[in-house]
Design a protein around this motif. Structure first.
Motif, mmCIF file in Angstrom:
data_model
loop_
_atom_site.group_PDB
_atom_site.id
_atom_site.type_symbol
_atom_site.label_atom_id
_atom_site.label_comp_id
_atom_site.label_asym_id
_atom_site.label_seq_id
_atom_site.Cartn_x
_atom_site.Cartn_y
_atom_site.Cartn_z
ATOM 1 N N LEU A 184 0.849 -1.186 0.000
ATOM 2 C CA LEU A 184 0.000 0.000 0.000
ATOM 3 C C LEU A 184 0.888 1.240 0.000
ATOM 4 O O LEU A 184 1.680 1.446 0.933
ATOM 5 C CB LEU A 184 -0.920 -0.009 1.219
ATOM 6 C CG LEU A 184 -1.822 1.205 1.398
ATOM 7 C CD1 LEU A 184 -2.808 1.345 0.234
ATOM 8 C CD2 LEU A 184 -2.572 1.119 2.736
ATOM 9 N N TRP A 213 -7.136 -8.150 -5.652
ATOM 10 C CA TRP A 213 -7.480 -7.343 -4.477
ATOM 11 C C TRP A 213 -8.885 -7.685 -4.010
ATOM 12 O O TRP A 213 -9.665 -8.323 -4.705
ATOM 13 C CB TRP A 213 -7.355 -5.848 -4.760
ATOM 14 C CG TRP A 213 -8.065 -5.345 -5.982
ATOM 15 C CD1 TRP A 213 -7.633 -5.400 -7.271
ATOM 16 C CD2 TRP A 213 -9.352 -4.699 -6.037
ATOM 17 N NE1 TRP A 213 -8.562 -4.843 -8.126
ATOM 18 C CE2 TRP A 213 -9.625 -4.394 -7.400
ATOM 19 C CE3 TRP A 213 -10.294 -4.339 -5.066
ATOM 20 C CZ2 TRP A 213 -10.791 -3.755 -7.815
ATOM 21 C CZ3 TRP A 213 -11.464 -3.699 -5.481
ATOM 22 C CH2 TRP A 213 -11.697 -3.408 -6.829
ATOM 23 N N VAL A 237 -5.843 6.812 2.918
ATOM 24 C CA VAL A 237 -6.955 5.865 3.030
ATOM 25 C C VAL A 237 -7.116 5.267 4.428
ATOM 26 O O VAL A 237 -8.081 4.530 4.676
ATOM 27 C CB VAL A 237 -6.785 4.719 1.999
ATOM 28 C CG1 VAL A 237 -6.900 5.254 0.583
ATOM 29 C CG2 VAL A 237 -5.466 3.983 2.205
ATOM 30 N N PRO A 269 -0.939 5.069 2.501
ATOM 31 C CA PRO A 269 -1.730 4.838 3.714
ATOM 32 C C PRO A 269 -2.315 6.117 4.306
ATOM 33 O O PRO A 269 -3.409 6.089 4.883
ATOM 34 C CB PRO A 269 -0.739 4.172 4.670
ATOM 35 C CG PRO A 269 0.614 4.523 4.147
ATOM 36 C CD PRO A 269 0.464 4.614 2.673
ATOM 37 N N TRP A 315 -7.147 3.728 -3.398
ATOM 38 C CA TRP A 315 -6.050 2.968 -2.784
ATOM 39 C C TRP A 315 -5.006 2.679 -3.858
ATOM 40 O O TRP A 315 -5.325 2.165 -4.935
ATOM 41 C CB TRP A 315 -6.564 1.660 -2.198
ATOM 42 C CG TRP A 315 -7.570 1.831 -1.088
ATOM 43 C CD1 TRP A 315 -8.792 2.422 -1.156
ATOM 44 C CD2 TRP A 315 -7.416 1.379 0.258
ATOM 45 N NE1 TRP A 315 -9.420 2.377 0.065
ATOM 46 C CE2 TRP A 315 -8.601 1.735 0.959
ATOM 47 C CE3 TRP A 315 -6.418 0.696 0.955
ATOM 48 C CZ2 TRP A 315 -8.796 1.445 2.296
ATOM 49 C CZ3 TRP A 315 -6.605 0.398 2.298
ATOM 50 C CH2 TRP A 315 -7.781 0.771 2.961
ATOM 51 N N HIS A 316 -3.745 2.957 -3.541
ATOM 52 C CA HIS A 316 -2.648 2.797 -4.504
ATOM 53 C C HIS A 316 -1.731 1.675 -4.020
ATOM 54 O O HIS A 316 -1.184 1.737 -2.912
ATOM 55 C CB HIS A 316 -1.873 4.113 -4.627
ATOM 56 C CG HIS A 316 -0.672 4.042 -5.515
ATOM 57 N ND1 HIS A 316 0.328 4.989 -5.474
ATOM 58 C CD2 HIS A 316 -0.286 3.144 -6.471
ATOM 59 C CE1 HIS A 316 1.267 4.680 -6.345
ATOM 60 N NE2 HIS A 316 0.919 3.566 -6.970
#
Length: 672
Positions: free
Chosen positions: A275, A335, A281, A278, A323-324
């Protein structure tokens, strides 16, 4: 994969194809089943010179390692996806950077379109009568098919970017494949271009052929796999490998992934890789807990059970969040997203002082001291064990998800069942996480050679079951491996089944009823025989570790595996590859007679194995001998003249019950 509902894990089609046979003698002779009579054994078949399917050349060496000119194409992805939970639709912009490292000029490219399996005119739908199989954790629903159809991937645009020019692509869609015909062929030895695709598709329901959405007790869970068009592999064995997607698994190129997932703000997303944002998100408390987990051998909650219904557990409650995630050197990403995920994590300790992160996400009904409370501990132990024993885990996280695509694996993330608990949860976790080694790190062709995926993985699971918590869940005796009995006995049902294909049969050519017995059980038990009875642990472990190192992030074939194990193991194993993998030959060694201190034995099956024989003498002493496979190289009988001249009163073949003897009634003889 697990037992229930693993009975439907490989929703393969049952097609009739001939078993493969690669021996120098005629196929008609090689496929003749031996009878039980001693005279049926023919050493000319068992020890025939073996010509493996794939030749030695500059790309693949005689020792089984990649050759000096080995090449492999690269497929890297940038993905921007938006999940529409109202329409149950995913919209994505995809950029594939494809590098042609082959020596060939490519006039076209082939792309896999897995979601097209749901089109009414897909080969899978037609062959299954329009009824895609449903998989759930409720055994009562396992065998009930449901009518599932969609339009598959719908393309809004497909463009090719080569150099500074972007043009509309010319393409055709055929079943689960797309051929892109290039205006300018892609040159080999490093030629590069980008494919830009905008598409959307309807998300299937329960299990949904490994991608799904479903309703848990408190909210929806979306398991998103095979969610983007993926490059077919172009390799030195077949050129473009374009087998259609009929339900069996995958063959994919490696590359780097940068992907962005936009979902409703109340959702937690777990994905392959790391991630990257963070702060965008997660709440401040969750960020702090995540950092704590990175340094803790004990499981730490990132989002606690009591916080699932607390709006304060999300940075905002309306709109959406993106979300990346990023993952390098991988063949795929997947995911999962849900508003009701509990999230916990713990540090994974890797060789050479490196670290990764074990994580689990699951809905509130999965909570339990014998259930998903233990999931992250299982993930951590499995990754640490396999990293030490075979090859270090390479990725920043390993995630287990409780959802509806149960018993399925992708790089760095696995999907398991909401009600899983006890030994079942341990076994399914260890098995699915184990797939990170086979075929996620060692990138074999699952659609053609399932034993290199399921068999190898089930084999390494055996040791994890034997070692976790002092063998708490050992020995492994689930539906993947010897369910209900001991391996030497249970495998006989497979070897005696006239409908059973060989391990070399294409995965789609046999149905799910034979999937576990062949790909999992016979594939794994063959490795056990190779390690414990033929090479021994010291030689086997050396050879298998080298095979993994040599083919990490590459594409080995069965021939490469066979060559490497015998070259590094120091043994000509043609007779074993021939009997166990290329054929379904049976093993049967019998005691024929005892005369004083002389024993006569016979080989009544076509398969040979190193065989322990124990004689008990009249004076009470015992003598053991291990007969090598070469005992039967020229004839089917053997006379054992014992040095101890005290008369023999009884003889037992395989006294430790380690070998798959097809007829144990002839294994023992006593002097009357």
């Amino acid at each position: 994969m697990p037992s229930f509902p693993l009975s439907l894990r490989r929703s393969c089609l049952r097609l009739l194809i001939p078993a493969l046979c690669f021996v120098s003698c005629s196929a008609a002779i090689a496929q003749t089943a031996p009878s039980a009579a001693p005279s049926s054994y023919d050493p000319r078949l068992t020890f025939a010179p073996l010509s493996l399917p794939d030749p030695v050349n500059a790309y693949r060496s005689s020792n089984g390692a990649p050759g000096p000119s080995y090449w492999q194409n690269d497929a890297s992805y940038e993905l921007h996806a938006t999940l529409d939970t109202s329409a149950k639709e995913l919209r994505t912009t995809e950029i594939i950077t494809y590098t042609n490292n082959s020596p060939d000029t490519l006039p076209n490219l082939w792309v896999q379109l897995d979601q097209n399996i749901y089109r009414k005119d897909s080969r899978a739908q037609v062959l299954l009568g329009g009824m895609m199989r449903r998989r759930r954790n409720n055994p009562a629903s396992d065998a009930k098919p449901e009518s599932t159809s969609s339009d598959g991937f719908i393309f809004d645009s497909v463009e090719i970017e080569a150099g500074k020019q972007t043009t509309k692509a010319e393409y055709i869609v055929n079943d689960t494949r797309m051929q892109i015909r290039l205006a300018q062929p892609l040159q080999g030895r490093g030629g590069k271009l980008k494919i830009q695709i905008q598409y959307h598709y309807q998300i299937p329901g329960l299990w949904g052929g490994r991608t799904s959405w479903g309703m848990s007790k408190q909210g929806e869970i979306y398991d998103m796999a095979q969610w983007y068009p993926r490059m077919c592999v172009y390799d030195d064995l077949r050129g473009w490998d374009t087998l259609p997607y009929l339900g069996s698994e995958f063959y994919l190129e490696y590359g780097n992934f940068d992907y962005f997932v936009t979902v409703p703000a109340n959702m937690i997303v777990a994905g392959s890789g790391e991630l990257m944002n963070p702060k965008d998100v997660l709440t401040k408390a969750e960020i702090e807990r995540l950092e704590q987990a990175r340094n803790s051998d004990k499981t730490v909650y990132i989002r606690k059970p009591e916080e699932v219904t607390d709006p304060a557990s999300r940075p905002k409650t309306d709109g959406s969040l993106t979300w990346h995630f990023h993952m390098d050197h991988t063949r795929d990403v997947a995911w999962s997203a849900s508003p009701v995920f509990i999230w916990d994590a713990a540090r994974i300790n890797l060789p050479d002082g490196k670290k990764s992160l074990a994580m689990s996400v699951y809905p509130p009904e999965s909570v339990g001291a014998d259930a998903w409370d233990k999931s992250t501990e299982y993930v951590k132990d499995t990754v640490e064990h396999f990293s030490k024993q075979w090859f270090p885990y390479p990725w920043p996280a390993a995630v287990s998800v409780a959802g509806f695509s149960t018993g399925m694996e992708y790089p760095g993330i696995v999907f398991d069942g909401i009600p899983d608990k006890g030994d079942f949860l341990f076994w399914v976790t260890a098995h699915e996480i184990g797939h990170d080694w086979f075929p996620m790190i060692v990138g074999s062709n699952e659609r053609r050679h399932a034993f290199m995926d399921e068999g190898f993985n089930t084999f390494i699971d055996i040791d994890e079951s034997a070692t976790y918590a002092g063998g708490k869940y050992g020995p492994k005796r689930d539906s993947e491996y010897s369910a209900g009995g001991e391996p030497p006995d249970m495998i006989l049902k497979v070897l005696d089944n006239p409908d059973a294909p060989t391990l070399m049969a294409q995965a789609d050519s046999y149905g799910f009823q034979l999937g576990h017995p062949i790909s999992y059980f016979k594939g794994a038990y063959g490795m056990v025989l190779l390690r414990e009875q033929i090479l021994g642990p010291e030689r086997f472990d050396w050879a298998f570790r080298k095979y993994i190192r040599d083919w990490a992030y590459k594409h080995p074939s069965p021939s490469d595996f066979f060559r490497e194990m015998q070259s590094e193991g120091g043994e000509d194993l043609s007779w074993f590859w021939n009997g166990w993998y290329l054929n379904n030959w049976k093993y049967d060694v019998a005691v024929d007679k005892i005369e004083g201190s002389t024993v006569t034995l016979s080989n009544r099956g076509q398969l040979v194995l190193p065989t322990t024989v124990e004689a008990t003498h009249q004076d009470g002493t015992k003598t053991r001998v291990k007969l090598p496979a070469e005992t039967w190289m020229s004839k089917g009988t053997y006379t054992w003249a014992l040095e101890n001249k005290s008369p023999v009163v009884s003889v037992v073949v395989d006294p430790d019950h380690q070998l798959p003897d097809d007829d144990r009634s002839n294994n023992e003889k006593k002097v009357q």
